[in-house]
Design a protein around this motif. Structure first.
Motif, PDB file in Angstrom:
ATOM      1  N   HIS A   1       2.519  52.942 125.451  1.00  0.00           N
ATOM      2  CA  HIS A   1       3.459  53.993 125.077  1.00  0.00           C
ATOM      3  C   HIS A   1       3.758  53.943 123.573  1.00  0.00           C
ATOM      4  O   HIS A   1       3.714  54.961 122.888  1.00  0.00           O
ATOM      5  CB  HIS A   1       4.753  53.874 125.884  1.00  0.00           C
ATOM      6  CG  HIS A   1       4.620  54.341 127.296  1.00  0.00           C
ATOM      7  ND1 HIS A   1       3.744  55.326 127.677  1.00  0.00           N
ATOM      8  CD2 HIS A   1       5.256  53.957 128.439  1.00  0.00           C
ATOM      9  CE1 HIS A   1       3.837  55.536 128.971  1.00  0.00           C
ATOM     10  NE2 HIS A   1       4.757  54.711 129.472  1.00  0.00           N
ATOM     11  N   ILE A   2       4.105  52.789 123.039  1.00  0.00           N
ATOM     12  CA  ILE A   2       4.266  52.628 121.586  1.00  0.00           C
ATOM     13  C   ILE A   2       3.017  51.941 121.054  1.00  0.00           C
ATOM     14  O   ILE A   2       2.705  50.815 121.434  1.00  0.00           O
ATOM     15  CB  ILE A   2       5.521  51.792 121.241  1.00  0.00           C
ATOM     16  CG1 ILE A   2       6.784  52.525 121.690  1.00  0.00           C
ATOM     17  CG2 ILE A   2       5.586  51.533 119.741  1.00  0.00           C
ATOM     18  CD1 ILE A   2       8.075  51.783 121.378  1.00  0.00           C
ATOM     19  N   ARG A  35       3.417  63.032 118.470  1.00  0.00           N
ATOM     20  CA  ARG A  35       3.367  61.663 118.960  1.00  0.00           C
ATOM     21  C   ARG A  35       4.076  60.654 118.050  1.00  0.00           C
ATOM     22  O   ARG A  35       4.165  59.464 118.388  1.00  0.00           O
ATOM     23  CB  ARG A  35       1.920  61.234 119.177  1.00  0.00           C
ATOM     24  CG  ARG A  35       1.075  61.160 117.934  1.00  0.00           C
ATOM     25  CD  ARG A  35      -0.342  60.651 118.260  1.00  0.00           C
ATOM     26  NE  ARG A  35      -0.977  61.452 119.286  1.00  0.00           N
ATOM     27  CZ  ARG A  35      -1.357  60.952 120.472  1.00  0.00           C
ATOM     28  NH1 ARG A  35      -1.128  59.693 120.766  1.00  0.00           N
ATOM     29  NH2 ARG A  35      -1.943  61.713 121.357  1.00  0.00           N
ATOM     30  N   LEU A  39      10.418  58.137 128.709  1.00  0.00           N
ATOM     31  CA  LEU A  39      10.093  56.759 128.381  1.00  0.00           C
ATOM     32  C   LEU A  39      11.412  55.998 128.321  1.00  0.00           C
ATOM     33  O   LEU A  39      12.254  56.280 127.472  1.00  0.00           O
ATOM     34  CB  LEU A  39       9.364  56.677 127.039  1.00  0.00           C
ATOM     35  CG  LEU A  39       8.119  57.567 126.905  1.00  0.00           C
ATOM     36  CD1 LEU A  39       7.487  57.382 125.534  1.00  0.00           C
ATOM     37  CD2 LEU A  39       7.120  57.250 128.011  1.00  0.00           C
ATOM     38  N   SER A  60       4.431  50.244 129.584  1.00  0.00           N
ATOM     39  CA  SER A  60       4.731  50.312 128.157  1.00  0.00           C
ATOM     40  C   SER A  60       3.703  49.540 127.360  1.00  0.00           C
ATOM     41  O   SER A  60       3.189  50.000 126.343  1.00  0.00           O
ATOM     42  CB  SER A  60       6.139  49.766 127.889  1.00  0.00           C
ATOM     43  OG  SER A  60       7.111  50.621 128.449  1.00  0.00           O
ATOM     44  N   ILE A  75       6.107  63.561 121.915  1.00  0.00           N
ATOM     45  CA  ILE A  75       7.536  63.392 122.168  1.00  0.00           C
ATOM     46  C   ILE A  75       8.248  64.726 121.992  1.00  0.00           C
ATOM     47  O   ILE A  75       7.934  65.502 121.080  1.00  0.00           O
ATOM     48  CB  ILE A  75       8.128  62.335 121.214  1.00  0.00           C
ATOM     49  CG1 ILE A  75       7.373  61.008 121.371  1.00  0.00           C
ATOM     50  CG2 ILE A  75       9.604  62.156 121.450  1.00  0.00           C
ATOM     51  CD1 ILE A  75       7.359  60.443 122.773  1.00  0.00           C
ATOM     52  N   THR A 120       9.302  63.077 126.841  1.00  0.00           N
ATOM     53  CA  THR A 120       8.006  63.581 126.390  1.00  0.00           C
ATOM     54  C   THR A 120       7.943  65.087 126.611  1.00  0.00           C
ATOM     55  O   THR A 120       8.762  65.675 127.325  1.00  0.00           O
ATOM     56  CB  THR A 120       6.869  62.903 127.159  1.00  0.00           C
ATOM     57  OG1 THR A 120       6.886  63.358 128.521  1.00  0.00           O
ATOM     58  CG2 THR A 120       7.012  61.389 127.133  1.00  0.00           C
ATOM     59  N   GLN A 128      13.729  50.766 120.421  1.00  0.00           N
ATOM     60  CA  GLN A 128      14.075  51.986 121.142  1.00  0.00           C
ATOM     61  C   GLN A 128      15.234  51.661 122.075  1.00  0.00           C
ATOM     62  O   GLN A 128      15.055  51.071 123.143  1.00  0.00           O
ATOM     63  CB  GLN A 128      12.873  52.510 121.932  1.00  0.00           C
ATOM     64  CG  GLN A 128      13.157  53.814 122.675  1.00  0.00           C
ATOM     65  CD  GLN A 128      12.062  54.196 123.641  1.00  0.00           C
ATOM     66  OE1 GLN A 128      10.889  54.071 123.326  1.00  0.00           O
ATOM     67  NE2 GLN A 128      12.456  54.645 124.840  1.00  0.00           N
ATOM     68  N   TYR A 152       3.688  56.916 119.320  1.00  0.00           N
ATOM     69  CA  TYR A 152       3.583  56.839 120.780  1.00  0.00           C
ATOM     70  C   TYR A 152       2.202  57.305 121.222  1.00  0.00           C
ATOM     71  O   TYR A 152       1.447  57.895 120.438  1.00  0.00           O
ATOM     72  CB  TYR A 152       4.675  57.687 121.429  1.00  0.00           C
ATOM     73  CG  TYR A 152       6.046  57.058 121.367  1.00  0.00           C
ATOM     74  CD1 TYR A 152       6.545  56.343 122.448  1.00  0.00           C
ATOM     75  CD2 TYR A 152       6.834  57.173 120.224  1.00  0.00           C
ATOM     76  CE1 TYR A 152       7.797  55.751 122.396  1.00  0.00           C
ATOM     77  CE2 TYR A 152       8.088  56.580 120.155  1.00  0.00           C
ATOM     78  CZ  TYR A 152       8.569  55.869 121.243  1.00  0.00           C
ATOM     79  OH  TYR A 152       9.799  55.278 121.193  1.00  0.00           O
ATOM     80  N   ASP A 153       1.904  57.062 122.495  1.00  0.00           N
ATOM     81  CA  ASP A 153       0.603  57.465 123.013  1.00  0.00           C
ATOM     82  C   ASP A 153       0.640  58.855 123.640  1.00  0.00           C
ATOM     83  O   ASP A 153      -0.322  59.280 124.281  1.00  0.00           O
ATOM     84  CB  ASP A 153       0.104  56.442 124.040  1.00  0.00           C
ATOM     85  CG  ASP A 153       0.969  56.384 125.293  1.00  0.00           C
ATOM     86  OD1 ASP A 153       2.087  56.962 125.272  1.00  0.00           O
ATOM     87  OD2 ASP A 153       0.551  55.763 126.288  1.00  0.00           O
TER      88      ASP A 153
END
Length: 478
Positions: free
Chosen positions: A40-41, A104, A193, A36, A68, A187, A181, A64-65
């Motif tokens: 991820h964020i 994303r 995630l 993470s 979603i 995703t 979150q 996010y990377d």
């Protein structure tokens, strides 16, 4: 005295310059935590919008990377500290949307009715923080429906005096929030995630419509005065539209914003930004000009200081600098700004094609030239100065042979009801339209403590009036 550091901190947020918050993402297992924190964020952006009561924090964009899956998103998967989450969806860009789509960004919309939503605070105290020229401090007063005589009772009778530079206690809180979150997020490629218990703090700000204005300073060689202002330039003009000329709307604020900050007319309420919204620009593309006055320009003695003349010169300067149509320039304002709109239409009869007057007044004995103008007037019947003042003005206009359309409206009407109200008043086919909000309805449907200041929270949220304004053109022969 205004806390300048507090306000400037807020305006830094408005400009998207807030310092980066500490963004950290973790998870139950060390392996997931490392993944993470690897990205991820990537961050979160606060999104603000201006309402009649002022600017509010109304959404977050969590980046996010990876893309979603919108269809798998749950509204319970995100929590925002001390706020009510109303809608969650994915998007390709960090923008609000009617419907989500894979992307994303996760958009987390928040209730604008939350106690913590409002960023703008009017404060109180010196310089007109709770009162301005023509402000009614007694909402229970019973003004005469057909007064005569002067509409002003002197600057010492309740409003700040002309030339006063004392700012109010108004402040703008920086837009910031923390989002967590609280549930798994899927995703588009089938991954998940996992729930993350570490809050993420916003590190940037998007201010809807406000960010589309630019700030400038005008030095008037004729008066020696300096006037700071905000300017919205139409999108097609920015992208190049040779030969096209555009309308211009001038918005002038009330005395509670004196000498605070250039952007304050944009965040105090929607008197300026409503004309520049994407919806309005789609119907009526136009320049929007919103000065911020460093002193009280006019009080209840109706003898303006030099910034009054400078304002007219600024309108001419903008007209000459940009592709502005001189036959489609419009003015509007609330309280002091409404007084200035009336005064400018009298002093400069060819400057504007129409005016929207919100909770203002001017001496009836000077009002005869207004019979040659296109006006829409909005005022509350509970406004102990502006209401009898506008009655006196419209009596003079009617005595000059100009038709005045009149109606009494419920300030708590729905958008559809207001649209019908506008159409019904337009059916009178008068160049001057006068809408008075029914006794008791303004304070019941605004956050203001008096009907005078509450009027503009409602009046600028009626699109049909703005559309009527744009249909007017300058009439030099009427």
């Amino acid at each position: 005295m205004v806390d300048r550091r507090t306000f400037i901190a807020g305006t830094a947020a408005v400009s998207g310059l807030a310092a980066a918050g500490g963004l950290s993402v973790s998870n139950a297992s060390a392996q997931d935590a490392a993944a993470s924190q690897a990205g991820h964020i990537k961050g979160a952006t606060a999104i603000t919008k201006v309402y009649g009561a002022g600017q509010k924090l109304i959404a977050l964009a969590v980046e996010y990377d990876r893309d979603i899956d919108n269809s798998a998103l749950s509204g319970s998967a995100f929590e925002v500290a001390d706020r009510t989450v109303t809608k969650v969806y994915a998007n390709r860009t960090p923008e609000l949307a009617e419907h989500g789509r894979d992307g994303r960004y996760v958009m987390v919309e928040l209730s604008p009715d939350d106690d913590g939503a409002l960023l703008w605070s009017t404060g109180g105290g010196g310089g007109g923080g709770t009162a301005s020229p023509s402000a009614s401090t007694s909402a229970s007063a019973s003004p005469s429906p057909s007064p005569s005589g002067s509409t002003g009772t002197g600057a010492g009778a309740g409003g700040p005096k002309v030339g006063d530079t004392t700012p109010s206690n108004a402040t703008l809180t920086p837009a910031s929030a923390t989002v967590t979150q609280t549930g798994p997020v899927a995703t588009v490629h089938g991954g998940v995630l996992p729930t993350n218990s570490t809050p993420v703090t916003t590190s940037s700000v998007t201010n809807l419509v406000v960010d589309d204005f630019r700030q400038f300073t005008f030095h008037d060689p004729a008066t020696g005065q300096t006037l700071r202002y905000n300017l919205f330039v139409p999108k097609s003009h920015r992208h190049g539209s040779p030969g096209r000329r555009y309308p211009l709307v001038l918005f002038m604020h009330d005395a509670s914003l004196i000498n605070i900050d250039t952007i304050s007319p944009l965040v105090q309420g929607n008197g300026a930004v409503c004309w520049a919204s994407p919806e309005d620009q789609a119907r009526n593309e136009a320049f929007v000009l919103a000065p911020e006055y460093g002193a009280v320009v006019v009080d209840d003695d109706y003898e303006p200081m030099a910034l009054f003349e400078t304002t007219a010169h600024l309108v001419e300067e903008i007209t000459e600098t940009y592709a502005v149509d001189a036959d489609r320039r419009y003015t509007t304002g609330q309280s002091m700004g409404a007084m200035m709109s009336l005064g400018l239409n009298i002093a400069y009869p060819d400057l504007f094609a129409a005016a929207y007057i919100v909770a203002g007044q001017w001496p009836a004995e000077q009002a005869a030239p207004l019979a040659r103008k296109n006006l829409w007037i909005a005022v509350s019947q509970d406004d102990a100065k502006a209401y009898p003042g506008e009655n006196a003005i419209t009596d003079v206009i009617a005595a000059q042979g100009t038709s005045v359309g009149k109606a009494v409206w419920d300030a708590g009407a729905t958008a559809a009801q207001f649209a019908a109200d506008v159409r019904n008043l337009e059916k009178q086919k008068a160049p001057v339209n006068y809408a008075a909000f029914l006794t008791g309805t303004v304070t019941a449907n605004s956050t203001a403590t008096n009907a005078h200041m509450g009027t503009w929270q409602i009046a600028y949220d009626i699109p049909g009036i703005r559309d009527w304004i744009f249909r007017q053109t300058r009439r030099t022969g009427r």
